[in-house]
Motif scaffolding. Structure first.
Motif, PDB file in Angstrom:
ATOM      1  N   GLY A   1      34.829 -26.982 -15.932  1.00  0.00           N
ATOM      2  CA  GLY A   1      33.789 -27.430 -15.025  1.00  0.00           C
ATOM      3  C   GLY A   1      34.285 -27.359 -13.598  1.00  0.00           C
ATOM      4  O   GLY A   1      35.408 -26.917 -13.317  1.00  0.00           O
ATOM      5  N   ALA A   2      33.444 -27.807 -12.654  1.00  0.00           N
ATOM      6  CA  ALA A   2      33.803 -27.730 -11.235  1.00  0.00           C
ATOM      7  C   ALA A   2      35.013 -28.608 -10.926  1.00  0.00           C
ATOM      8  O   ALA A   2      35.908 -28.208 -10.161  1.00  0.00           O
ATOM      9  N   ALA A   3      35.057 -29.795 -11.519  1.00  0.00           N
ATOM     10  CA  ALA A   3      36.184 -30.689 -11.270  1.00  0.00           C
ATOM     11  C   ALA A   3      37.484 -30.096 -11.800  1.00  0.00           C
ATOM     12  O   ALA A   3      38.536 -30.184 -11.146  1.00  0.00           O
ATOM     13  N   LEU A   4      37.434 -29.496 -12.993  1.00  0.00           N
ATOM     14  CA  LEU A   4      38.637 -28.888 -13.555  1.00  0.00           C
ATOM     15  C   LEU A   4      39.085 -27.690 -12.711  1.00  0.00           C
ATOM     16  O   LEU A   4      40.298 -27.467 -12.530  1.00  0.00           O
ATOM     17  N   ALA A   5      38.146 -26.931 -12.179  1.00  0.00           N
ATOM     18  CA  ALA A   5      38.506 -25.808 -11.313  1.00  0.00           C
ATOM     19  C   ALA A   5      39.200 -26.290 -10.042  1.00  0.00           C
ATOM     20  O   ALA A   5      40.220 -25.725  -9.614  1.00  0.00           O
ATOM     21  N   MET A   6      38.659 -27.346  -9.432  1.00  0.00           N
ATOM     22  CA  MET A   6      39.306 -27.908  -8.251  1.00  0.00           C
ATOM     23  C   MET A   6      40.676 -28.486  -8.598  1.00  0.00           C
ATOM     24  O   MET A   6      41.627 -28.386  -7.817  1.00  0.00           O
ATOM     25  N   GLN A   7      40.793 -29.053  -9.793  1.00  0.00           N
ATOM     26  CA  GLN A   7      42.079 -29.601 -10.202  1.00  0.00           C
ATOM     27  C   GLN A   7      43.127 -28.507 -10.384  1.00  0.00           C
ATOM     28  O   GLN A   7      44.318 -28.730 -10.124  1.00  0.00           O
TER      29      GLN A   7
ATOM     30  N   ALA B   1      33.933 -37.164 -10.436  1.00  0.00           N
ATOM     31  CA  ALA B   1      35.215 -36.529 -10.755  1.00  0.00           C
ATOM     32  C   ALA B   1      35.533 -35.399  -9.782  1.00  0.00           C
ATOM     33  O   ALA B   1      36.686 -35.246  -9.345  1.00  0.00           O
ATOM     34  N   PHE B   2      34.524 -34.632  -9.408  1.00  0.00           N
ATOM     35  CA  PHE B   2      34.751 -33.547  -8.448  1.00  0.00           C
ATOM     36  C   PHE B   2      35.117 -34.099  -7.073  1.00  0.00           C
ATOM     37  O   PHE B   2      36.022 -33.577  -6.403  1.00  0.00           O
ATOM     38  N   VAL B   3      34.406 -35.137  -6.630  1.00  0.00           N
ATOM     39  CA  VAL B   3      34.732 -35.745  -5.335  1.00  0.00           C
ATOM     40  C   VAL B   3      36.158 -36.288  -5.352  1.00  0.00           C
ATOM     41  O   VAL B   3      36.888 -36.196  -4.361  1.00  0.00           O
ATOM     42  N   THR B   4      36.583 -36.825  -6.487  1.00  0.00           N
ATOM     43  CA  THR B   4      37.939 -37.356  -6.601  1.00  0.00           C
ATOM     44  C   THR B   4      38.975 -36.259  -6.405  1.00  0.00           C
ATOM     45  O   THR B   4      39.962 -36.435  -5.676  1.00  0.00           O
TER      46      THR B   4
ATOM     47  N   LEU C   1      49.155 -36.653 -10.030  1.00  0.00           N
ATOM     48  CA  LEU C   1      47.866 -36.165  -9.523  1.00  0.00           C
ATOM     49  C   LEU C   1      47.655 -34.681  -9.774  1.00  0.00           C
ATOM     50  O   LEU C   1      46.630 -34.140  -9.362  1.00  0.00           O
ATOM     51  N   GLY C   2      48.607 -34.021 -10.425  1.00  0.00           N
ATOM     52  CA  GLY C   2      48.461 -32.618 -10.768  1.00  0.00           C
ATOM     53  C   GLY C   2      48.322 -32.412 -12.260  1.00  0.00           C
ATOM     54  O   GLY C   2      47.231 -32.101 -12.762  1.00  0.00           O
ATOM     55  N   LEU C   3      49.402 -32.606 -12.997  1.00  0.00           N
ATOM     56  CA  LEU C   3      49.382 -32.353 -14.439  1.00  0.00           C
ATOM     57  C   LEU C   3      48.552 -33.381 -15.201  1.00  0.00           C
ATOM     58  O   LEU C   3      47.762 -33.017 -16.087  1.00  0.00           O
ATOM     59  N   ALA C   4      48.743 -34.667 -14.887  1.00  0.00           N
ATOM     60  CA  ALA C   4      48.025 -35.706 -15.643  1.00  0.00           C
ATOM     61  C   ALA C   4      46.504 -35.564 -15.517  1.00  0.00           C
ATOM     62  O   ALA C   4      45.792 -35.571 -16.539  1.00  0.00           O
ATOM     63  N   PRO C   5      45.930 -35.419 -14.313  1.00  0.00           N
ATOM     64  CA  PRO C   5      44.478 -35.212 -14.236  1.00  0.00           C
ATOM     65  C   PRO C   5      44.018 -33.914 -14.888  1.00  0.00           C
ATOM     66  O   PRO C   5      42.878 -33.832 -15.368  1.00  0.00           O
ATOM     67  N   LEU C   6      44.883 -32.900 -14.908  1.00  0.00           N
ATOM     68  CA  LEU C   6      44.506 -31.646 -15.569  1.00  0.00           C
ATOM     69  C   LEU C   6      44.208 -31.897 -17.042  1.00  0.00           C
ATOM     70  O   LEU C   6      43.206 -31.401 -17.578  1.00  0.00           O
ATOM     71  N   ALA C   7      45.066 -32.681 -17.685  1.00  0.00           N
ATOM     72  CA  ALA C   7      44.822 -33.013 -19.091  1.00  0.00           C
ATOM     73  C   ALA C   7      43.598 -33.910 -19.251  1.00  0.00           C
ATOM     74  O   ALA C   7      42.811 -33.752 -20.201  1.00  0.00           O
ATOM     75  N   MET C   8      43.393 -34.854 -18.337  1.00  0.00           N
ATOM     76  CA  MET C   8      42.249 -35.771 -18.441  1.00  0.00           C
ATOM     77  C   MET C   8      40.931 -35.035 -18.269  1.00  0.00           C
ATOM     78  O   MET C   8      39.983 -35.233 -19.041  1.00  0.00           O
ATOM     79  N   LEU C   9      40.844 -34.178 -17.253  1.00  0.00           N
ATOM     80  CA  LEU C   9      39.592 -33.474 -16.995  1.00  0.00           C
ATOM     81  C   LEU C   9      39.302 -32.422 -18.058  1.00  0.00           C
ATOM     82  O   LEU C   9      38.134 -32.139 -18.352  1.00  0.00           O
ATOM     83  N   ALA C  10      40.342 -31.863 -18.633  1.00  0.00           N
ATOM     84  CA  ALA C  10      40.125 -30.845 -19.655  1.00  0.00           C
ATOM     85  C   ALA C  10      39.558 -31.427 -20.935  1.00  0.00           C
ATOM     86  O   ALA C  10      38.811 -30.758 -21.665  1.00  0.00           O
ATOM     87  N   THR C  11      39.896 -32.676 -21.224  1.00  0.00           N
ATOM     88  CA  THR C  11      39.446 -33.304 -22.484  1.00  0.00           C
ATOM     89  C   THR C  11      38.447 -34.421 -22.273  1.00  0.00           C
ATOM     90  O   THR C  11      37.889 -34.941 -23.247  1.00  0.00           O
ATOM     91  N   ASP C  12      38.218 -34.827 -21.006  1.00  0.00           N
ATOM     92  CA  ASP C  12      37.373 -35.975 -20.691  1.00  0.00           C
ATOM     93  C   ASP C  12      37.889 -37.230 -21.401  1.00  0.00           C
ATOM     94  O   ASP C  12      37.115 -38.091 -21.829  1.00  0.00           O
ATOM     95  N   ALA C  13      39.197 -37.334 -21.520  1.00  0.00           N
ATOM     96  CA  ALA C  13      39.847 -38.498 -22.126  1.00  0.00           C
ATOM     97  C   ALA C  13      40.747 -39.136 -21.084  1.00  0.00           C
ATOM     98  O   ALA C  13      41.501 -38.441 -20.387  1.00  0.00           O
TER      99      ALA C  13
END
Length: 501
Positions: free
Chosen positions: A43-49, A108-111, A84-96
């Protein structure tokens, strides 16, 4: 004089192969390893991440291969890459997420945009400071060049031992310092709010002076003759201070970030780790420990200790509350959308010492505000610097604060490199401690850590005195009062970037 070489030719060249290897590992391999083990939802948030991961990974790789030992930059980019790099990547990829409060895709995108805005501002401020590095600093350089005063160091050692004798019984005795943090938090919850605050202040009044007394005693300047008394006192006080630090700064009852700061500051203040090559090896080891060992370092946090269960990095990032920084920023963005910005909250951290009785409208701790907004019963939560500054005035305050931090941090790293051959300076002792304490500062909240931070910064300034005008210490083979040869002065005036002249 030096013939046939331009000044810039003496600067060591960064090994391109090493930079490429680190960039490949941090920007490609680790993110792919995390995403491969997950059912990613793009999604857009994952792309920005992904942009954030590339930015932080490349910046960390640059620091790990730099020709200068950049302790401040290393602490900042290490936190940014992992939390703020690897950890959010896993969170946004799984929505967990490790905590229960979940926001929508737009928040999430604004974040991710808030995080990247802070990183860009930090990079811009650092680049601006590097362009102006040739200019003399009228404030930072005299402060960082201050040298330890033996008399003041001995007074601090005596004060640290006195505080240990007086305050340790009031904290529950020696056994209380080897209880789990769960037991300590339960005892603090049962106490009155004023009593809990007093206990916290007493704990920091024990920990920080004891830490600085040990560091200063290890690096107090030694004289060629006439310091027999000082050497005797050093050998007498050193085992006592080591024992006190084992009690008050152990990783069982103290937060892991603080215990890690104490250990890493002791190691990286050593003279053999001030050079660029040794620093690169040490920094790489720290980065590996943070990625691999840190998730399991909460073994002593609870009374009931279960066997260690090794899981993947992706599972750690999405289930371990220690990596809630990105989720807390999401909560803060949602809070600002609901309640608006609060510029007056920026007055809270610098005026933390003002009691609420004298300031009824004193801002609340940002971590507590976010916990209430999310509906958590447990309010002792982090509030990363990104979200605190965003809650003040939105993107402009984030950009202003992180730009300033980047500029000051780069300037401090540059001055520490210039003063690296001096013993017992503020640059040699305080910069490593602050560099690793940045992980606490960036994780927040400011109201919770600004008191210990003030102690951490002020004590070294109080036990040091103004340095002389000499830019570098005299050579061991040359009398102290003899002027340096012209060729030597010319060579020392050139920017060496860590190379031997």
């Amino acid at each position: 004089m030096l013939h046939g070489k331009r000044p810039g030719a003496m600067m060591p060249v960064r090994k391109i192969a090493a930079l490429c290897c680190w960039a490949l590992l941090l920007v490609v391999l680790l993110p792919v390893l995390i995403l491969q083990s997950l059912d990613a939802r793009f999604g857009a948030a994952l792309a920005m991440q992904c942009v954030v991961v590339v930015h932080t990974g490349a910046a960390l790789a640059r620091v790990l291969t730099d020709v200068r030992a950049r302790v401040i930059a290393f602490g900042f980019w290490l936190f940014s890459y992992v939390w703020l790099g690897l950890a959010p990547l896993a969170m946004l990829a799984t929505d967990a997420y490790p905590r229960g409060f979940v926001v929508d895709a737009n928040t999430a995108f604004v974040t991710t945009a808030v995080v990247e805005a802070g990183l860009l501002a930090y990079s811009a401020g650092s680049a601006l400071a590097s362009w102006r590095s040739a200019r003399t600093s009228t404030f930072l350089e005299p402060v960082l060049a201050r040298r330890l005063s033996p008399g003041r160091v001995l007074l601090l050692c005596g004060l640290a031992l006195l505080l240990a004798v007086v305050l340790i019984p009031g904290q529950g005795g020696l056994s209380a310092f080897f209880l789990s943090r769960q037991a300590a938090n339960e005892a603090a919850a049962q106490a009155a709010p004023a009593g809990s605050a007093d206990r916290a202040m007493a704990a920091w009044a024990l920990s920080v002076p004891a830490f600085w007394a040990l560091v200063a005693l290890m690096h107090v300047p030694r004289f060629t003759k006439g310091d027999r008394t000082l050497r005797g006192l050093r050998w007498l006080l050193l085992p006592l201070l080591i024992a006190v630090n084992i009690v008050v700064n152990n990783p069982i009852s103290q937060p892991r970030f603080w215990a890690g700061t104490v250990l890493l500051a002791l190691v990286f203040s050593a003279s053999w780790l001030r050079g660029p090559r040794a620093f690169r090896f040490g920094a790489a080891a720290v980065a590996a420990v943070v990625l691999v060992v840190f998730p399991y370092s909460d073994y002593f946090r609870y009374d009931k200790r279960e066997p260690v269960r090794v899981v993947s990095l992706a599972e750690q990032f999405t289930s371990n509350g220690d990596y809630d920084a990105f989720q807390q920023i999401q909560t803060g963005v949602d809070y600002a959308r609901t309640h608006g910005f609060t510029p007056t909250a920026a007055l809270g951290p610098p005026l933390f010492f003002v009691p609420r009785a004298a300031w009824p409208g004193k801002p609340d701790d940002a971590g507590i505000l976010l916990a209430r907004h999310a509906g958590y019963t447990f309010t002792n939560l982090s509030a990363p610097l990104w979200v605190e500054t965003y809650m003040w005035a939105g993107f402009p305050s984030v950009i202003a604060v992180f730009g300033l931090i980047g500029a000051v941090g780069r300037r401090i790293d540059h001055l520490r490199h210039r003063l690296r051959r001096r013993r017992g300076t503020v640059a040699a002792l305080l910069v490593p401690a602050f560099g690793f304490y940045q992980l606490v500062l960036l994780r927040g909240s400011l109201m919770a850590i600004v008191g210990p931070l003030a102690l951490l910064v002020c004590i070294p300034l109080l036990i040091t005195r103004k340095a002389g005008r000499r830019a570098l210490p005299p050579s061991a083979a040359q009398p102290a009062n003899a002027p340096a040869p012209r060729a030597q002065r010319d060579a020392l005036s050139l920017p060496t970037g860590g190379a031997r002249t």
